[in-house]
Scaffold this active site. Sequence first.
Site: not given
Ligand code: SAH
Length: 393
Positions: A337, A251
Amino acid sequence: MIHIQLKQGKEQSLQRFHPWIFSGAIQKMDGTPQEGDVVEVTDALGSFLAVGHYQIGTIAVRVLSFEPVAIDQAFYDMRISEAFELRKKLGLVGNDHTNAYRLIHGEGDRLPGLVIDMYNGTAVVQMHSVGMYVQRALIEEALRKVLGDNIKAIYNKSEGTLPYKAGLDPHNAYVWGTAPEEMVALENGLKFAPDWERGQKTGFFVDQRENRALIERYSKDRKVLNMFCYTGGFSMYAMRGGAKLVHSVDSSERAIELTRDNVKINFGDDPRHDAFAEDAFKFMQNATEDYDLVILDPPAFAKHYNVLGNALKGYKRLNTKALEMIKPGGILFTFSCSQVVTKEIFRTMVFSSAAKAGRKVSVLHQLSQPADHPVDIFHPEGEYLKGLVLHVL
Ligand code: SAH
């Protein structure tokens, strides 16, 4: 030093080396400690139990040692040296394929309130307790001493992690050395540009390193959907593993920008990859591609027990949708997490999602956090990352 005496019976968890003392366990204090002070804790009869950092809140003391030692330069030198030796044992130091790793993982390295990630010689330090912040000069000195040639700069990023009410007014800044000319770190031979100055957490999620490597093995000829991609970690491994197509979704616009940059430095303008700045639920609702490898790595939906119910609804909705849309024979990597979502709760949630989606599902792998995020056996709360790899028919 201020002494804190516990109520009778409240010494038991400390005798089992659990590193937190709750405020309700305190009988009396021989003074008024300031948040961040080093305090000594005794049982109801006055026998020594532990030394730690005093905090204002539910957790009143975070234990640094169960021995009567001074919390001084020698103490931090020793703890950081032990942590560095462990990372050497894990093969994370001085190799030519990985230089992004966690050096200090709070309680897991017996330094509660302290997180340090290393990115190609830059230490990104995050302090979660006032006690650690107050002693930052000792920690920085220990890092330089212990890591020697392995460290080039220290960036303190505690602006968003310290209790607001403590009024410390910390600023994110280089406290030693300067920004590297090129912010590129290596993970299993893949290049990443972690942005610790503007990015989330310390700039990159080093905790998924081994789980990402597993994705590579499953990616050949698959159509991959990487949800909540942040810097595109999983996408990079899927590309290298020979995926037919990789779609990265987050997002945050900035995350999508970072993902695109990372694809570029590893694969150039590779037409197999596309990235979308969109809400996850919305994206999945409207998806038309027949993905056969899906990754769900959402942020911690539940940070506290009191929101666990709502968080589980969110996880369930997400997992049900992914299970409904994935192609028969597909593979789903799903993670949580949230520390309050235990392995058992997580598995039950996935079970309900599979039943709701009406798909036949088997568990291929049960995943966790890597060894540079160690879990103190006396502090099971330190185990936070859990994942399942599912075969979906
Ligand atoms: N998979 C990543 C880490 C994910 S952290 C890695 O390997 O590095 C979680 C992510 O979810 C963040 O970047 C945040 O911006 C995103 N996020 C939070 N809410 C969201 C939503 N409703 N839809 C899409 N992305 C979202």
